[in-house]
Design a protein around this motif. Structure first.
Motif, PDB file in Angstrom:
ATOM      1  N   GLY A 120      46.780  80.009  62.710  1.00 56.64           N
ATOM      2  CA  GLY A 120      47.213  81.230  63.368  1.00 56.64           C
ATOM      3  C   GLY A 120      47.818  82.229  62.418  1.00 56.64           C
ATOM      4  N   SER A 121      48.153  81.771  61.197  1.00 56.32           N
ATOM      5  CA  SER A 121      48.631  82.660  60.164  1.00 56.32           C
ATOM      6  C   SER A 121      47.613  82.635  59.028  1.00 56.32           C
ATOM      7  N   ARG A 122      48.054  83.025  57.834  1.00 59.65           N
ATOM      8  CA  ARG A 122      47.156  82.983  56.678  1.00 59.65           C
ATOM      9  C   ARG A 122      47.291  81.646  55.957  1.00 59.65           C
ATOM     10  N   GLN A 123      46.262  81.271  55.243  1.00 59.47           N
ATOM     11  CA  GLN A 123      46.273  80.107  54.347  1.00 59.47           C
ATOM     12  C   GLN A 123      46.736  78.834  55.054  1.00 59.47           C
ATOM     13  N   SER A 124      46.249  78.631  56.260  1.00 64.20           N
ATOM     14  CA  SER A 124      46.552  77.390  56.978  1.00 64.20           C
ATOM     15  C   SER A 124      45.538  76.320  56.585  1.00 64.20           C
ATOM     16  N   TRP A 125      45.473  76.055  55.280  1.00 64.91           N
ATOM     17  CA  TRP A 125      44.538  75.058  54.786  1.00 64.91           C
ATOM     18  C   TRP A 125      45.094  74.392  53.529  1.00 64.91           C
ATOM     19  N   ARG A 126      44.612  73.181  53.307  1.00 62.99           N
ATOM     20  CA  ARG A 126      45.040  72.402  52.141  1.00 62.99           C
ATOM     21  C   ARG A 126      44.159  72.753  50.942  1.00 62.99           C
ATOM     22  N   PRO A 127      44.733  73.102  49.817  1.00 60.48           N
ATOM     23  CA  PRO A 127      43.895  73.338  48.640  1.00 60.48           C
ATOM     24  C   PRO A 127      43.207  72.078  48.148  1.00 60.48           C
ATOM     25  N   THR A 128      43.707  70.909  48.567  1.00 57.59           N
ATOM     26  CA  THR A 128      43.108  69.642  48.134  1.00 57.59           C
ATOM     27  C   THR A 128      42.102  69.086  49.130  1.00 57.59           C
ATOM     28  N   SER A 129      41.831  69.818  50.218  1.00 56.05           N
ATOM     29  CA  SER A 129      40.918  69.306  51.241  1.00 56.05           C
ATOM     30  C   SER A 129      39.463  69.462  50.799  1.00 56.05           C
ATOM     31  N   PRO A 130      38.719  68.360  50.639  1.00 58.27           N
ATOM     32  CA  PRO A 130      37.303  68.491  50.279  1.00 58.27           C
ATOM     33  C   PRO A 130      36.492  69.150  51.388  1.00 58.27           C
ATOM     34  N   VAL A 131      36.920  68.986  52.625  1.00 60.35           N
ATOM     35  CA  VAL A 131      36.206  69.603  53.745  1.00 60.35           C
ATOM     36  C   VAL A 131      36.358  71.116  53.696  1.00 60.35           C
ATOM     37  N   PHE A 132      37.601  71.588  53.522  1.00 58.70           N
ATOM     38  CA  PHE A 132      37.803  73.040  53.466  1.00 58.70           C
ATOM     39  C   PHE A 132      37.099  73.641  52.258  1.00 58.70           C
ATOM     40  N   ARG A 133      37.139  72.951  51.144  1.00 58.07           N
ATOM     41  CA  ARG A 133      36.476  73.471  49.947  1.00 58.07           C
ATOM     42  C   ARG A 133      34.976  73.646  50.195  1.00 58.07           C
ATOM     43  N   TRP A 164      50.812  81.723  49.300  1.00 53.93           N
ATOM     44  CA  TRP A 164      51.719  82.391  50.227  1.00 53.93           C
ATOM     45  C   TRP A 164      52.187  81.446  51.332  1.00 53.93           C
ATOM     46  N   ASN A 165      51.283  80.624  51.868  1.00 52.65           N
ATOM     47  CA  ASN A 165      51.630  79.748  52.983  1.00 52.65           C
ATOM     48  C   ASN A 165      51.320  78.280  52.716  1.00 52.65           C
ATOM     49  N   ASN A 166      50.647  77.985  51.609  1.00 54.25           N
ATOM     50  CA  ASN A 166      50.264  76.589  51.361  1.00 54.25           C
ATOM     51  C   ASN A 166      50.626  76.142  49.947  1.00 54.25           C
ATOM     52  N   ARG A 167      51.698  76.712  49.425  1.00 56.31           N
ATOM     53  CA  ARG A 167      52.164  76.335  48.081  1.00 56.31           C
ATOM     54  C   ARG A 167      52.568  74.870  48.026  1.00 56.31           C
ATOM     55  N   TYR A 168      53.152  74.368  49.124  1.00 56.15           N
ATOM     56  CA  TYR A 168      53.618  72.976  49.185  1.00 56.15           C
ATOM     57  C   TYR A 168      52.898  72.258  50.322  1.00 56.15           C
ATOM     58  N   ASP A 169      52.107  71.287  49.973  1.00 55.38           N
ATOM     59  CA  ASP A 169      51.369  70.508  50.962  1.00 55.38           C
ATOM     60  C   ASP A 169      51.658  69.032  50.716  1.00 55.38           C
ATOM     61  N   TYR A 170      52.032  68.318  51.785  1.00 53.56           N
ATOM     62  CA  TYR A 170      52.418  66.910  51.678  1.00 53.56           C
ATOM     63  C   TYR A 170      51.443  66.016  52.445  1.00 53.56           C
ATOM     64  N   SER A 171      50.204  66.452  52.557  1.00 57.86           N
ATOM     65  CA  SER A 171      49.187  65.707  53.303  1.00 57.86           C
ATOM     66  C   SER A 171      48.698  64.503  52.500  1.00 57.86           C
ATOM     67  N   ASP A 172      47.905  63.670  53.146  1.00 58.32           N
ATOM     68  CA  ASP A 172      47.304  62.529  52.446  1.00 58.32           C
ATOM     69  C   ASP A 172      46.315  63.001  51.383  1.00 58.32           C
ATOM     70  N   ASP A 173      45.619  64.125  51.636  1.00 58.01           N
ATOM     71  CA  ASP A 173      44.747  64.680  50.593  1.00 58.01           C
ATOM     72  C   ASP A 173      45.567  65.038  49.362  1.00 58.01           C
ATOM     73  N   ALA A 174      46.729  65.665  49.594  1.00 57.76           N
ATOM     74  CA  ALA A 174      47.595  66.037  48.472  1.00 57.76           C
ATOM     75  C   ALA A 174      48.097  64.802  47.739  1.00 57.76           C
ATOM     76  N   LEU A 175      48.454  63.764  48.482  1.00 60.36           N
ATOM     77  CA  LEU A 175      48.915  62.527  47.856  1.00 60.36           C
ATOM     78  C   LEU A 175      47.837  61.942  46.957  1.00 60.36           C
ATOM     79  N   ARG A 176      46.612  61.891  47.455  1.00 56.86           N
ATOM     80  CA  ARG A 176      45.498  61.348  46.648  1.00 56.86           C
ATOM     81  C   ARG A 176      45.338  62.151  45.356  1.00 56.86           C
TER      82      ARG A 176
END
Length: 720
Positions: A120-133, A164-176
């Protein structure tokens, strides 16, 4: 240092392709189709020559998964091109469409508490997500294929304000990916354990598969600071890697059109290590929003000084700033009369060859409806639009005069900035939580202006020693590697002056404290350079967490023997070298209360052919300016570019041609009141809110009155 991409500047649709770029974000998808023709009419009237297009248009380009629709965008680009307005086309990945989040909620980031960050805002995605990439890079390739030969599209705007909105991500993708990142960085688990100091609090890990993210640990638990610092680096690197993947997907198809992404450099935000990012763009660009209050112009100049260094002497691009108020601060101050022009030309004075705003037409709905724009809600019959048109005319005048492509002349002093140090000063395990490296850079920058001089701001990682600086300043550069300290010592040994702040060199790049006394960086080499040794820190402040500098029954400040005042941090210097000169000591009742009376606070020590000056406590900018004057900076030292710039209420910069034959002088009034500036040379090109007082003197110079928010630009052409 890594290699830089070759500099490439986007062309305009002028006959020569040159000119200072002027325009802003254009979002026609927010409006009915028939508005575009009126927009273009008003753009031409305002001298707009470029727009950034489709930044948040993914859902319009791909309204249904796999169904790409370019007809509407083709029509807008065609109309812009026929009007002579170039397009900086976005990859459109900053805000994904809702269908993607519904189909793949696994791309959403996770905060440190384990909460999913909803769309609903900007950058609501994980930079480490292979799906989003996968989805984002497909969009990049589709856009590049479609517009690869379009002559109106002269540059690519990749992403938008990364982090701006996804500088810090603590997801399992980020952990990997964090585990992989740590393995690449350290090679062995023993090296990671040593770097993180895991012997403390039983944090030893037996393999990289046991490495964790610094998620919430309950209550007020403190994170391992070395782990947190590496997580900061990791977040920067993951977003940089994502940007490069987008860039490469586009340039593999469109190799001839330059790519950039907009940084976020101001002294209230500088979230990435832009010294790394600057190497990966074809031209450097920035989004800068003014800081309300009395620091407005100074803060702008300080941020721009860093941008000029990131550009390595090439022109840089203002991708966004505001015509007046924004809508996202607690206090959304508007700009006063003259500040729209003054701020824009101040960016040019510091090396920018492009002036753009967010956005062209002010929105009527959405989160940024009350963010000012080039064409406001009031329409073309408005002060703002008339100011925009006046600015467009001024930029054309500067373009015709030959400003574009000229180089900003360097100052004699470099204030060193480092993203790692900024991240480190945010750590909650330091002697004080009121440190801010970047704010200290700003205060030192302003102090030089107050002393009638100007400093550059340059990343620590750059080869500043080869730029001819006579002085470097290290304000709260808390983390210094052994290699950093050797470079600093070599600079002093070769004749340079090194000014070291009170919280500099306390730890190394792993957040390890050096032994033997403070500052401990470089295995004692920094202490040797300064000729001092400190044993403890004396921290002033409240005991109720208010941070107002008071505590019942305790002194709120300590005075120095030269009348200056420290209010936060004092180093207890217990020994000095025989050839160290004490320039000021702590003195008075408050100093005695803290057993510091007579203890050195400011010192000077010769080192090789140069010297080290140690500022062992916090000082406000006015005291810093006074100290600079006493140590020979400012007008008396010849450090300013000429006598006309010696007025501390004036910012003076010079841009000059590569051969030095043509020079442009920019003068900006820092004061609220009008002031007179004598000795100004050259032909006036822009005289905004200022006027000559007299005909040229026999020396060829003229005195000018500069009103509040004035800017004067003159051109001098060398004879012969």
């Amino acid at each position: 240092m890594t290699s830089r991409r070759p500099f490439k500047w986007p062309a305009l649709l002028t006959e020569s392709g040159r000119g200072i770029a002027f325009g802003g974000d254009y979002n026609p998808d927010q409006w009915p189709d028939d508005v575009v023709a009126d927009d273009i009419r008003l753009m031409k009237q305002a001298h707009v020559n470029t727009v950034a297009l489709a930044i948040f248009s993914w859902d319009r380009i791909e309204p249904i998964e796999g169904a790409f629709t370019f007809d509407w965008l083709d029509g807008v680009i065609d109309q812009l091109g026929r009007a002579g307005i170039a397009v900086d086309l976005s990859s459109a990945t900053a805000a994904a469409p809702m269908w993607l989040y519904e189909s793949h909620p696994e791309v959403l980031p996770v905060d440190r508490y384990g909460h999913v960050v909803n769309p609903g805002s900007r950058q609501s995605w994980r930079p480490t997500s292979p799906v989003f990439r996968q989805y984002a890079l497909r969009l990049c390739r589709e856009l590049a294929e479609h517009y690869r030969d379009n002559p109106t599209v002269t540059a690519w705007h990749v992403g938008n304000e990364y982090g701006w909105n996804n500088r810090y991500d603590y997801s399992d993708d980020a952990l990997r990916e964090f585990r992989r990142w740590c393995e690449r960085r350290y090679g062995t688990i023993d090296a990671l354990n040593a770097a993180w100091g895991t012997a403390f609090w039983s944090q030893h890990v037996n393999g990289f598969d046991e490495v964790l993210l610094p998620r919430h640990m309950g209550g007020d638990s403190m994170v391992n600071p070395a782990q947190q610092l590496d997580f900061e680096r990791f977040g920067n690197d993951m977003l940089l890697d994502f940007y490069k993947a987008e860039r490469d997907a586009i340039t593999s198809i469109c190799p001839d059109k330059p790519c950039t992404t907009n940084f976020m450099v101001s002294t209230d935000q500088c979230c990435m290590d832009y010294a790394q990012w600057a190497d990966e763009v074809d031209f450097v660009s920035n989004d800068h929003y003014f800081h309300e209050g009395e620091s407005h112009l100074d803060e702008l100049a300080c941020s721009d000084a860093l941008m000029a260094s990131l550009a390595h002497g090439d022109p840089w691009y203002v991708m966004e700033h505001s015509t007046s108020a924004v809508q996202w601060k607690p206090w959304n101050a508007r700009k006063r009369h003259g500040e729209l022009m003054r701020d824009s030309l101040a960016h040019v004075a510091l090396g920018a060859d492009a002036i753009n705003f967010f956005q062209w037409r002010q929105s009527t709905s959405g989160a940024e409806a009350f963010h000012s724009a080039m064409l406001p809600h009031a329409g073309e019959d408005s002060k703002l639009y008339r100011g925009v048109t006046e600015l467009g005319e001024a930029l054309e005048t500067l373009s015709d005069a030959g400003v574009q492509g000229t180089c900003l002349r360097r100052a004699d002093t470099a204030i060193l900035f480092d993203a790692t140090c900024e991240w480190a000063t945010r750590c909650e395990t330091l002697p004080s939580m009121r440190l801010s490296h970047w704010h200290d850079v700003r205060d030192w920058y302003r102090a030089f202006l107050d002393a009638g001089a100007r400093a550059d701001v340059i990343p620590l990682a750059y080869d500043w020693s080869g730029y001819g600086y006579r002085t470097i300043v290290l304000p709260t550069l808390i983390a210094l590697s052994d290699a950093d300290v050797r470079r600093i010592a070599d600079f002093a040994r070769s004749g340079g002056r090194v000014v070291v702040g009170y919280a500099t060199g306390l730890i190394d790049e792993r957040f390890h404290v050096g032994l033997g006394g403070y500052p401990g960086a470089g295995n004692g080499l920094l202490r040797e350079l300064l000729g001092i040794r400190s044993e403890e820190f004396n921290i002033l402040g409240s005991d109720d967490g208010s941070g107002d500098g008071t505590s019942e029954g305790e002194p709120a400040a300590i005075t120095l023997s030269n009348g200056m005042t420290t209010r936060l941090w004092q180093n207890d210097v217990t020994s000095t070298a025989q050839d160290t000169t004490v320039l000021a000591a702590y003195a008075g009742a408050a100093a005695a209360e803290w057993e510091l009376d007579g203890t050195p606070a400011v010192t000077r020590h010769p080192y090789g052919d140069g010297e080290g000056i140690y500022i062992g406590c916090d000082l406000d900018r006015h005291d810093l300016a006074r100290l600079l004057g006493e140590r020979g900076f400012g007008a008396a030292s010849g450090a300013t570019v000429d006598a006309a710039a010696a007025n501390p209420r004036v910012i003076h910069t010079i841009r000059e041609s590569e051969d030095g034959a043509v020079r442009f002088d920019f003068y900006l009034n820092r004061a609220k009141e009008a002031l007179q500036v004598p000795g100004i040379e050259g032909e006036p090109i822009i005289a905004h809110r200022c006027a000559a007082l007299e005909a040229p003197e026999s020396s060829g110079t003229v005195a000018y009155t500069l009103d509040r928010n004035a800017i004067l630009v003159t051109r001098t052409v060398s004879r012969g």
